[in-house]
Design a protein around this motif. Sequence first.
Motif, mmCIF file in Angstrom:
data_model
loop_
_atom_site.group_PDB
_atom_site.id
_atom_site.type_symbol
_atom_site.label_atom_id
_atom_site.label_comp_id
_atom_site.label_asym_id
_atom_site.label_seq_id
_atom_site.Cartn_x
_atom_site.Cartn_y
_atom_site.Cartn_z
ATOM 1 N N THR A 49 7.050 3.980 -20.337
ATOM 2 C CA THR A 49 6.742 3.617 -21.552
ATOM 3 C C THR A 49 6.582 1.990 -21.583
ATOM 4 O OG1 THR A 49 8.972 3.470 -22.598
ATOM 5 C CG2 THR A 49 7.668 5.426 -22.763
ATOM 6 N N SER A 50 6.904 1.194 -20.628
ATOM 7 C CA SER A 50 7.043 -0.195 -20.675
ATOM 8 C C SER A 50 5.485 -0.582 -20.204
ATOM 9 C CB SER A 50 7.873 -0.714 -19.193
ATOM 10 O OG SER A 50 7.026 -0.703 -18.091
ATOM 11 N N GLY A 51 4.497 0.018 -19.767
ATOM 12 C CA GLY A 51 3.122 -0.277 -19.655
ATOM 13 C C GLY A 51 2.931 -0.989 -18.273
ATOM 14 N N ARG A 52 4.087 -1.188 -17.532
ATOM 15 C CA ARG A 52 3.835 -1.591 -16.235
ATOM 16 C C ARG A 52 4.559 -0.773 -15.110
ATOM 17 N NH1 ARG A 52 2.979 -3.413 -11.550
ATOM 18 N NH2 ARG A 52 2.905 -5.578 -11.002
ATOM 19 N N MET A 53 3.631 -0.289 -14.146
ATOM 20 C CA MET A 53 4.457 0.785 -13.177
ATOM 21 C C MET A 53 5.380 -0.092 -12.263
ATOM 22 S SD MET A 53 2.756 2.755 -10.277
ATOM 23 C CE MET A 53 1.594 3.924 -11.148
ATOM 24 N N GLY A 54 6.620 0.508 -12.198
ATOM 25 C CA GLY A 54 7.894 -0.063 -11.368
ATOM 26 C C GLY A 54 8.730 -0.892 -12.215
ATOM 27 N N VAL A 70 7.432 2.362 -1.249
ATOM 28 C CA VAL A 70 6.521 2.012 -0.136
ATOM 29 C C VAL A 70 6.957 3.165 0.910
ATOM 30 C CG1 VAL A 70 5.625 0.560 1.677
ATOM 31 C CG2 VAL A 70 6.391 -0.338 -0.565
ATOM 32 N N ASP A 71 5.838 4.103 1.134
ATOM 33 C CA ASP A 71 6.099 5.195 2.135
ATOM 34 C C ASP A 71 7.412 5.834 1.873
ATOM 35 O OD1 ASP A 71 4.107 4.358 3.692
ATOM 36 O OD2 ASP A 71 4.969 2.970 4.868
ATOM 37 N N LYS A 72 7.566 6.194 0.486
ATOM 38 C CA LYS A 72 8.484 6.940 0.031
ATOM 39 C C LYS A 72 10.015 6.494 0.049
ATOM 40 C CE LYS A 72 6.246 11.307 1.106
ATOM 41 N NZ LYS A 72 6.175 12.720 1.910
ATOM 42 N N ILE A 73 9.928 5.078 0.444
ATOM 43 C CA ILE A 73 11.137 4.458 0.118
ATOM 44 C C ILE A 73 11.313 3.479 -0.991
ATOM 45 C CG2 ILE A 73 12.599 2.717 1.600
ATOM 46 C CD1 ILE A 73 11.364 3.578 3.956
ATOM 47 N N ARG A 74 12.452 3.592 -1.791
ATOM 48 C CA ARG A 74 12.669 2.875 -2.838
ATOM 49 C C ARG A 74 13.038 1.533 -2.599
ATOM 50 N NH1 ARG A 74 14.836 4.994 -8.094
ATOM 51 N NH2 ARG A 74 15.092 6.925 -6.934
ATOM 52 N N HIS A 75 12.325 0.573 -3.161
ATOM 53 C CA HIS A 75 12.784 -0.853 -3.117
ATOM 54 C C HIS A 75 13.123 -1.373 -4.430
ATOM 55 C CE1 HIS A 75 11.197 -1.716 0.991
ATOM 56 N NE2 HIS A 75 10.357 -0.625 0.682
ATOM 57 N N SER A 76 14.404 -1.352 -4.651
ATOM 58 C CA SER A 76 15.090 -2.044 -5.942
ATOM 59 C C SER A 76 14.930 -3.290 -5.991
ATOM 60 C CB SER A 76 16.694 -1.514 -5.893
ATOM 61 O OG SER A 76 17.053 -1.937 -6.972
ATOM 62 N N LEU A 77 14.386 -3.980 -7.147
ATOM 63 C CA LEU A 77 14.294 -5.483 -7.039
ATOM 64 C C LEU A 77 15.163 -6.143 -7.992
ATOM 65 C CD1 LEU A 77 10.238 -5.185 -7.337
ATOM 66 C CD2 LEU A 77 11.536 -5.579 -5.225
ATOM 67 N N GLY A 78 15.886 -5.463 -8.446
ATOM 68 C CA GLY A 78 17.056 -5.885 -9.458
ATOM 69 C C GLY A 78 16.481 -5.505 -11.032
ATOM 70 N N ARG A 79 17.603 -6.214 -11.844
ATOM 71 C CA ARG A 79 17.625 -6.080 -13.128
ATOM 72 C C ARG A 79 17.645 -7.240 -13.840
ATOM 73 N NH1 ARG A 79 20.745 -1.627 -11.348
ATOM 74 N NH2 ARG A 79 20.368 0.408 -12.327
ATOM 75 N N GLU A 88 6.946 -9.901 -12.843
ATOM 76 C CA GLU A 88 6.834 -10.674 -11.887
ATOM 77 C C GLU A 88 7.430 -10.284 -10.581
ATOM 78 O OE1 GLU A 88 7.570 -14.909 -12.865
ATOM 79 O OE2 GLU A 88 6.501 -14.610 -14.849
ATOM 80 N N ALA A 89 8.598 -9.855 -10.790
ATOM 81 C CA ALA A 89 9.261 -9.263 -9.206
ATOM 82 C C ALA A 89 8.448 -8.143 -8.459
ATOM 83 C CB ALA A 89 10.875 -8.822 -9.764
ATOM 84 N N VAL A 90 8.111 -7.195 -9.475
ATOM 85 C CA VAL A 90 7.174 -6.074 -9.021
ATOM 86 C C VAL A 90 5.897 -6.677 -8.711
ATOM 87 C CG1 VAL A 90 5.938 -4.092 -9.727
ATOM 88 C CG2 VAL A 90 8.171 -4.327 -10.494
ATOM 89 N N GLU A 91 5.506 -7.667 -8.896
ATOM 90 C CA GLU A 91 4.043 -7.930 -8.576
ATOM 91 C C GLU A 91 4.055 -8.645 -7.203
ATOM 92 O OE1 GLU A 91 0.129 -10.687 -9.873
ATOM 93 O OE2 GLU A 91 1.688 -10.270 -11.190
ATOM 94 N N LYS A 92 5.227 -9.496 -7.216
ATOM 95 C CA LYS A 92 5.411 -10.160 -5.802
ATOM 96 C C LYS A 92 5.908 -9.243 -4.676
ATOM 97 C CE LYS A 92 8.460 -13.722 -3.877
ATOM 98 N NZ LYS A 92 9.679 -14.410 -3.942
ATOM 99 N N LEU A 98 2.667 -4.035 -0.017
ATOM 100 C CA LEU A 98 1.483 -3.406 -0.027
ATOM 101 C C LEU A 98 0.249 -4.104 0.453
ATOM 102 C CD1 LEU A 98 2.298 -1.434 -3.186
ATOM 103 C CD2 LEU A 98 2.653 -0.752 -0.897
ATOM 104 N N GLY A 99 0.157 -5.377 0.004
ATOM 105 C CA GLY A 99 -0.830 -6.272 0.355
ATOM 106 C C GLY A 99 -1.874 -6.309 -1.119
ATOM 107 N N PHE A 100 -1.297 -5.818 -2.041
ATOM 108 C CA PHE A 100 -2.082 -5.891 -3.161
ATOM 109 C C PHE A 100 -0.979 -5.444 -4.563
ATOM 110 C CE2 PHE A 100 -1.721 -1.408 -2.460
ATOM 111 C CZ PHE A 100 -1.443 -0.712 -3.587
ATOM 112 N N SER A 101 -1.673 -6.154 -5.374
ATOM 113 C CA SER A 101 -1.149 -5.839 -6.915
ATOM 114 C C SER A 101 -1.671 -4.972 -7.763
ATOM 115 C CB SER A 101 -0.686 -7.113 -7.508
ATOM 116 O OG SER A 101 -0.027 -6.725 -8.881
ATOM 117 N N ARG A 102 -0.962 -3.832 -8.184
ATOM 118 C CA ARG A 102 -1.517 -2.780 -9.070
ATOM 119 C C ARG A 102 -1.794 -3.501 -10.394
ATOM 120 N NH1 ARG A 102 2.523 1.217 -6.895
ATOM 121 N NH2 ARG A 102 3.945 -0.037 -8.066
#
Length: 107
Positions: A49-54, A70-79, A88-92, A98-102
């Motif tokens: 419901t946040s509107g931003r995947m991840g 990425v390849d079924k591996i969760r990368h936790s970026l923090g809270r 911004e953390a997800v986009e980076k 991945l080489g791209f931003s959704r």
Amino acid sequence: FENFFYDIGECPVGLWLERKDNNLGYSKENCKWETPSRQNSNKRRRDNTSGRMGVYFDSYSGKWKAEIFVDKIRHSLGRFLDFNDACEAVEKAELELLGFSRKEGFI
């Protein structure tokens, strides 16, 4: 289908058909061949419901949680206290891993 198949061609080995924009239909302009990992990362989530995947609100901590897969591996970026900081953390991470931003589309 025959016209679409003529436009897009045979599927290269190891690739899947990817729509660049999930809100648009299947057309030559909106489709490309992509690896399964990259194709799988471009899908809608109906429970976000946040509107931003991840980016998700963690009611337990009262913070925004950021993560990507990425390849079924969760990368936790923090809270994060701020929603935009989590985005911004997800986009980076998407650009780095991945080489791209959704958010911005494929590069």
